[in-house]
Design an enzyme around this catalytic site. Structure first.
Site, PDB file in Angstrom:
ATOM      1  N   CYS A 197       0.833  -1.202   0.000  1.00  0.00           N
ATOM      2  CA  CYS A 197       0.000   0.000   0.000  1.00  0.00           C
ATOM      3  C   CYS A 197       0.869   1.253   0.000  1.00  0.00           C
ATOM      4  CB  CYS A 197      -0.962   0.015   1.181  1.00  0.00           C
ATOM      5  SG  CYS A 197      -0.165   0.324   2.764  1.00  0.00           S
ATOM      6  N   CYS A 225       2.187   2.384   3.430  1.00  0.00           N
ATOM      7  CA  CYS A 225       3.352   1.607   3.857  1.00  0.00           C
ATOM      8  C   CYS A 225       4.597   2.053   3.094  1.00  0.00           C
ATOM      9  CB  CYS A 225       3.119   0.119   3.627  1.00  0.00           C
ATOM     10  SG  CYS A 225       1.727  -0.545   4.569  1.00  0.00           S
ATOM     11  N   ASP A 256       1.585  10.504 -39.580  1.00  0.00           N
ATOM     12  CA  ASP A 256       2.617  10.704 -40.584  1.00  0.00           C
ATOM     13  C   ASP A 256       2.361   9.665 -41.678  1.00  0.00           C
ATOM     14  OD1 ASP A 256       5.084  11.461 -41.816  1.00  0.00           O
ATOM     15  OD2 ASP A 256       6.007   9.686 -40.911  1.00  0.00           O
TER      16      ASP A 256
END
Length: 691
Positions: free
Chosen positions: A19, A22, A398
């Site tokens: 997480c 943490c 292009d």
């Protein structure tokens, strides 16, 4: 004279980083280690960069609060032990056993019996010891994270006699954390698979023999031996042998590529048929594969706007939940409400308000999508580019090398006089022009043909004297032809082709009509984009006839021809006034337009470094068909993120509303929190399926 220690940077891989809270805490702990000068933690890639003096033991001690494991980046990940064998999970299993025994004790000897009470308390202490330690530290420092919320809730439940529910909160919270870890590990699977592609060792030539050497110790210039069925260990150039190589790990393209002397090969690709001797051209840290891994990891660390919003929201979300819980406890007391009942309700709000699901709702989706794309040969250089791709409503292409293959071919040849192929070859073989290469394909060299006074006329063609006569090959303007000859050439003209003439100054002997062939997938891609309500443009430096012909063939909405690089840039700026514009090019001549566009896509195979450097998203397969797939992946990812946020907040809001009739319990609260985490996890992992 005393020598000062040189500061150095080390890179590490992290395991168990589940997480963002943490991650932030771990980074702070590492920054406090003596000798550390700077720290950069990439949560998405689970990678840590430390500048300064630090030991592996000190880093692991900094992550002990969440059992974060650290290993040097050059070491491959070891296979994990089964879940039930990991030492860090032993307290959880003991707590589960104690909890089951506690329930059985309550059933047979009563919930109020001292043995039952002791068993429940032991279950909470054993299962939540790490939680309580970190929660108390956060409480003392007034840093209100999920550990603080859970600690207050569990201790509060124990104090009001709800031991069974307090123990259940500890166990279910542990399960919820495991789900987070699983989610992040799975979402990182794409990059993890790339890291483990290249072999650890290689057969390096030492004198007259080959010895096995760690790839990190191989220097450019060394000669390595690659056996059939083995992976190429480093980037290099074939100096002896012939084989076919599967380059799917680099380009995502599974069709094997033939390799001969002087061809380039790449680390992590699979040698299928023959033996090769390869001269190493890059250190293991600088290979094409290493470049790709670095780009993907950096992409995972760049937060999308949606993730930045969630991070800002989460910063205020936890204090807000704590304020609501406090109000639920205090306000009813003022009006004579049952203190114990509303204290219990307030504690339940703290549990249901845990921000776990909300915090992982965005990064787990972003990391999963970028990792999935990387496995398919598409490099997305950040969450912001992944998000922006979904908002595109205009795409500028292009022409050469993007809508076309960039390989001109002769589509029609007409000889007005006797063929003089040897003369044509002599004039064209050294010019180096792409059209010259198209003309000389299939023509053979005649060593007796000598060219005198050879001259290249820029923008026109070449000329030279052969056997006393001046011959020319080039544009029509390079000649002074009769009206009849010009009429004949115009009658033969192939739409969209370039005309090249061979002959004398006033005579045409042979006329070539040369055309850049359209990519097989170009027309279908344009149609897919139109079905996605995306307007298509073509920007080309070629003349209007060629541009219009190619544009009609592939079906683009608008063609702009005869453009210089600055013209392309100006057009992109004009369209951006009313649209979100993407530009897709070959990454060489279109750099200004690619940089200006809201999203720059670059076509590029394994050998094109500019594809990695120029654009926001690189299509490594050199396959235009990946373009609509990336846009669809972006749109799906943003939809998943919105769903995740809705799941995370919706379930919690629903649970909080149960306070009104007084139905909210700690059991319901923790199940709502865990349910939100589970939904967010599973929903995000849907992005792992092949797009």
């Amino acid at each position: 004279m005393e020598m000062k220690n040189m500061t150095h940077k080390e890179v590490y891989r992290l395991e168990g980083l589940s997480c963002t809270n943490c991650a932030a805490k771990f980074q702070h702990n590492v920054e406090q280690i003596e000798g550390v000068e700077s720290v950069n933690l990439n949560f998405g890639a689970a990678k840590l960069e430390v500048t300064g003096d630090v030991t592996l033991e000190a880093l692991e001690a900094a992550g002990k609060f969440d059992n974060i494991k650290v290993r040097p980046a050059y070491m491959k990940a070891v296979s994990h032990e089964p879940f039930y064998k990991r030492k860090e999970n032993i307290p959880f299993f003991i707590a589960c056993v104690l909890f089951i025994v506690s329930i059985m004790s309550g059933k047979y000897i009563g919930d109020a019996h001292i043995i039952t009470i002791i068993l429940f308390i032991m279950s909470m202490i054993v299962g939540g010891s790490r939680l309580f330690v970190e929660g108390m530290k956060g409480l003392i420092k007034l840093k209100f994270d999920m550990n603080v919320l859970m600690t207050i809730a569990v201790i509060g439940a124990a104090l009001i006699g709800e031991l069974q529910e307090g123990a259940m909160v500890v166990i279910l919270f542990a399960i919820s954390e495991m789900l987070e870890t699983y989610a992040m590990d799975k979402s990182r699977a794409g990059i993890a698979s790339l890291i483990d592609i290249a072999p650890n060792t290689a057969l390096v030539m030492k004198g007259d023999t080959f010895i096995e050497v760690d790839v990190n110790d191989i220097t450019p210039g060394s000669i390595v031996h690659v056996l059939p069925g083995k992976k190429v260990p480093v980037d290099g150039m074939v100096i002896e042998g012939q084989s076919t190589i599967n380059e799917a790990s680099i380009t995502g393209e599974s069709i094997p590529v033939s390799k001969h002397s002087e061809d380039r090969v790449y680390a992590g690709t699979l040698n299928i048929t023959g033996q090769l001797l390869v001269r190493v051209t890059a250190h293991s840290n600088d290979t094409k594969l290493a470049q790709m891994i670095h780009l993907v990891e950096e992409a995972q660390s760049k937060k999308a706007p949606a993730q930045q919003f969630v991070d800002r929201f989460a910063k205020y979300y936890t204090p807000f939940i704590m304020a609501i819980a406090l109000c639920v406890i205090i306000i009813p007391m003022i009006f004579g409400g049952d203190f114990k009942h509303y204290l219990y309700q307030g504690l339940s709000i703290l549990v249901v308000g845990c921000p776990c699901a909300l915090v992982i709702s965005t990064p787990v989706a972003i990391v999963t999508a970028i990792g999935r794309a990387a496995k398919e040969g598409v490099l997305i250089k950040g969450g912001v580019h992944l998000e922006n791709a979904g908002h595109i409503n205009t795409i500028a292409f292009d022409k050469t090398g993007t809508l076309t293959k960039g390989e001109p071919v002769v589509v029609l040849r007409e000889d007005f006089e006797t063929q003089r192929d040897a003369y044509i070859y002599a004039l064209e073989s050294d010019s180096g022009h792409p059209l010259s290469r198209a003309i000389t394909v299939g023509l053979s060299e005649d060593s007796k043909v000598e060219v005198d006074n050879y001259e290249v006329i820029a923008g026109m063609g070449v000329r030279g004297i052969i056997n006393g006569t001046e011959y020319r090959i080039g544009k029509q303007e390079f000649f002074q032809l009769s009206r009849e000859t010009i009429t004949r050439i115009n009658e033969l003209y192939v739409s969209g082709s370039t005309v090249v003439i061979f002959g004398e100054y006033d005579k045409a002997y042979t006329v070539f009509f040369i055309k850049d062939t359209v990519r097989d997938e170009a027309a279908s891609v344009i149609q897919q984009l139109k079905r996605m309500n995306i307007k298509t443009l073509m920007l080309t430096g070629d003349n209007e006839n060629v541009g219009t012909s190619i544009g009609e063939e592939v079906g683009v909405s608008t063609v702009h021809a005869g453009l210089l690089p600055e013209d392309k840039l100006n057009l992109i700026e004009q369209y951006q006034q009313n649209s979100k514009v993407a530009m897709i090019g070959d990454g060489v001549n279109d750099a200004p337009a690619l940089a200006q566009a809201d999203v720059g896509f670059s076509m590029g195979g394994a050998a094109t470094d500019t594809a990695l450097e120029t654009a926001d998203i690189a299509l490594m397969k050199d396959n235009l068909g990946d373009l609509p797939k990336v846009i669809d992946l972006s749109r799906r990812t943003m939809k998943v993120i919105k769903q995740n946020i809705a799941f995370a907040l919706g379930l919690k809001l629903l649970a909080i509303l149960l306070v009104i009739p007084g139905w909210l319990t700690l059991w319901i609260a923790i199940f709502a929190d865990m349910g939100a985490t589970l939904l967010v996890t599973l929903n995000s992992l849907r992005l792992m399926r092949k797009y």
